[in-house]
Design a protein around this motif. Structure first.
Motif, short mmCIF file in Angstrom:
data_model
loop_
_atom_site.label_atom_id
_atom_site.label_comp_id
_atom_site.label_asym_id
_atom_site.label_seq_id
_atom_site.Cartn_x
_atom_site.Cartn_y
_atom_site.Cartn_z
N GLU A 67 -15.75 -20.41 15.73
CA GLU A 67 -16.88 -19.49 15.57
C GLU A 67 -16.50 -18.31 14.67
O GLU A 67 -17.28 -17.88 13.83
CB GLU A 67 -17.33 -18.98 16.94
N ILE A 68 -15.29 -17.80 14.87
CA ILE A 68 -14.82 -16.69 14.03
C ILE A 68 -14.77 -17.13 12.57
O ILE A 68 -15.23 -16.41 11.67
CB ILE A 68 -13.43 -16.22 14.49
N LYS A 69 -14.23 -18.31 12.34
CA LYS A 69 -14.13 -18.84 10.98
C LYS A 69 -15.51 -18.97 10.35
O LYS A 69 -15.73 -18.61 9.19
CB LYS A 69 -13.42 -20.19 11.01
N ARG A 71 -9.18 -8.63 19.84
CA ARG A 71 -9.00 -9.93 20.48
C ARG A 71 -9.42 -11.06 19.56
O ARG A 71 -8.74 -12.10 19.49
CB ARG A 71 -9.81 -9.96 21.78
N LEU A 72 -10.50 -10.88 18.85
CA LEU A 72 -10.94 -11.92 17.91
C LEU A 72 -9.90 -12.15 16.83
O LEU A 72 -9.64 -13.30 16.44
CB LEU A 72 -12.28 -11.52 17.29
N SER A 73 -9.29 -11.08 16.35
CA SER A 73 -8.28 -11.22 15.31
C SER A 73 -7.04 -11.94 15.85
O SER A 73 -6.42 -12.74 15.16
CB SER A 73 -7.89 -9.83 14.77
N GLN A 74 -6.70 -11.67 17.12
CA GLN A 74 -5.58 -12.37 17.75
C GLN A 74 -5.85 -13.87 17.86
O GLN A 74 -4.96 -14.69 17.61
CB GLN A 74 -5.31 -11.77 19.13
N ILE A 75 -7.07 -14.21 18.25
CA ILE A 75 -7.45 -15.62 18.37
C ILE A 75 -7.37 -16.31 17.00
O ILE A 75 -6.85 -17.42 16.87
CB ILE A 75 -8.87 -15.75 18.95
N CYS A 76 -7.89 -15.63 15.99
CA CYS A 76 -7.88 -16.19 14.63
C CYS A 76 -6.44 -16.39 14.14
O CYS A 76 -6.11 -17.43 13.56
CB CYS A 76 -8.63 -15.24 13.70
N LYS A 77 -5.59 -15.42 14.41
CA LYS A 77 -4.19 -15.49 14.00
C LYS A 77 -3.49 -16.67 14.67
O LYS A 77 -2.74 -17.41 14.03
CB LYS A 77 -3.49 -14.18 14.35
N LYS A 78 -3.73 -16.83 15.96
CA LYS A 78 -3.08 -17.91 16.70
C LYS A 78 -3.53 -19.28 16.22
O LYS A 78 -2.72 -20.21 16.12
CB LYS A 78 -3.37 -17.76 18.19
N GLN A 79 -4.81 -19.42 15.90
CA GLN A 79 -5.35 -20.72 15.53
C GLN A 79 -5.09 -21.07 14.07
O GLN A 79 -4.77 -22.21 13.74
CB GLN A 79 -6.87 -20.75 15.79
N GLY A 85 -3.20 -18.89 11.75
CA GLY A 85 -2.06 -18.25 11.12
C GLY A 85 -2.42 -17.03 10.29
O GLY A 85 -1.58 -16.47 9.59
N LYS A 86 -3.69 -16.59 10.39
CA LYS A 86 -4.15 -15.42 9.64
C LYS A 86 -5.02 -14.55 10.55
O LYS A 86 -5.78 -15.08 11.36
CB LYS A 86 -4.98 -15.82 8.41
N THR A 87 -4.91 -13.24 10.39
CA THR A 87 -5.85 -12.35 11.08
C THR A 87 -7.21 -12.48 10.40
O THR A 87 -7.34 -13.09 9.33
CB THR A 87 -5.38 -10.89 11.01
N ILE A 88 -8.23 -11.87 11.00
CA ILE A 88 -9.56 -11.91 10.39
C ILE A 88 -9.53 -11.30 9.00
O ILE A 88 -10.10 -11.85 8.05
CB ILE A 88 -10.58 -11.19 11.29
N ASN A 89 -8.87 -10.16 8.87
CA ASN A 89 -8.80 -9.51 7.56
C ASN A 89 -8.07 -10.38 6.55
O ASN A 89 -8.48 -10.49 5.39
CB ASN A 89 -8.11 -8.15 7.67
N GLU A 90 -6.97 -11.00 6.97
CA GLU A 90 -6.22 -11.87 6.07
C GLU A 90 -7.04 -13.07 5.64
O GLU A 90 -7.01 -13.48 4.47
CB GLU A 90 -4.92 -12.31 6.74
#
Length: 339
Positions: free
Chosen positions: A82-84, A110-118, A120-125
């Motif tokens: 969903e974040i993607k 928290r959303l950025s942490q989830i994105c990073k874990k899934q 390999g990038k934060t939301i900003n990255e």
């Protein structure tokens, strides 16, 4: 697992225990996986079952958060998707992105942490990676001016766009556009591996157009080794081994008249010797142009072939080198030892 181990798995949300047992909460009538991130229940209200069928037979309903009734269900992977989707659909509009992220019901962190874990990038990255690809596509495939591209991608100024692009690619937008269009000029790029790491060599029938440390071949441009790039790589290997002091491979100057004047002066610096920026400025009849000399050096795309590494600060400091100060120091050491 005994009861103590099961309880420890529940309170630690141990994903490795998933499938080994299920736990149900008497006060809610719901059963979960050990990894469920729901509020920790009181121990006296918890029952454990070896299978989900046993929990269902006992009258408990499956949790809608961890979905113990489904195989291979990963709620965080679903949220990451969903974040993607939100990041991709929001485009360069930062305000819209933040509004859409808030609708997901989790904190931005928290959303950025989830994105990073899934991924390999934060939301900003991830967002920046998409903007970079959009910028590259426009630079390569459109005739839009760079300032128009910058504003279309949501940058507030041309300088912000330049800083963003250079930070992620080590090139200016104009340099990338020139390299991306190089295929129209018959230029091919090749990656060679040397004792100093990978080196990118770009060449056409006229000579070597670029030689840079690192893997810098532009996406979408032909990447084929040619006899002239092979020759350059061979001569570079000899130089790095201290067996060559001069290069015979032909080179092609691409720059302003002033830059070319500076680069030709650099070729006059003898092997194993150094010059200051001020000395180069005086040599070309521009004694107050030391700063401009440094800028011309920075634009040198024919590293080592045009020996900008031989230019140092007036106090002997190894200031500025596109390949990195460490490489500059090694190049000077090779020349000192083999002079």
């Amino acid at each position: 697992m005994d009861d103590k181990e099961k309880w420890e798995a529940i309170i630690s949300n141990n994903k490795e225990a998933d499938g080994m047992f299920y736990y149900a909460v008497k006060t809610t009538g719901i059963f979960c996986k050990p990894s469920c991130s729901s509020k920790q229940p009181s121990r006296e209200n918890v029952l454990t079952f070896d299978t989900r069928e046993e929990a269902i037979s006992a009258g408990f309903r499956p949790c809608k958060r961890c979905r113990p009734d489904l195989d291979d269900y990963d709620p965080m992977a679903e949220m990451a998707g969903e974040i993607k989707r939100v990041v991709e659909s929001s485009g360069p509009n930062k305000e819209q992105l933040e509004d859409n992220l808030r609708s997901l019901g989790f904190s931005r962190q928290r959303l950025s942490q989830i994105c990073k874990k899934q991924y390999g990038k934060t939301i900003n990255e991830y967002s920046n990676a998409l903007r970079l690809e959009a910028a590259k596509d426009k630079l390569k495939n459109s005739d839009e001016q760079i300032i128009e591209i910058a504003y279309s991608l949501g940058f507030e100024s041309i300088s912000a766009f330049f800083n963003f692009f250079r930070k992620l690619t080590d090139m200016t937008p104009g340099e990338y556009r020139n390299m991306a269009n190089a295929s129209n000029e018959g230029i091919t790029f090749s990656i060679y591996h040397t004792s100093f790491g990978p080196v990118t060599i770009g060449a056409n029938n006229s000579g070597i157009r670029t030689l840079q440390f690192g893997e810098k071949a532009p996406v979408g441009v032909n990447q084929n080794r040619t006899s002239i790039s092979d020759t350059a790589a061979h001569e570079l290997d000899e130089y790095l081994l201290g067996k060559r002091k001069y290069f015979d491979v032909p080179i092609v100057y691409e720059g302003t008249p002033f830059q070319i004047q500076v680069w030709k002066e650099l070729l006059r610096i003898p092997y194993g010797e150094n010059r200051s920026y001020k000395q180069i400025a005086e040599a070309i009849g521009n004694p107050k142009g030391a700063r401009a000399i440094g800028m011309a050096n920075n634009k040198n795309k024919l590293m080592v072939l045009i020996p900008c590494h031989r230019v140092i600060g007036a106090n002997g400091a190894l200031v500025g080198y596109a390949g990195g100060i460490g490489i500059k120091e090694k190049l000077l050491k090779i020349e000192r030892e083999n002079k």
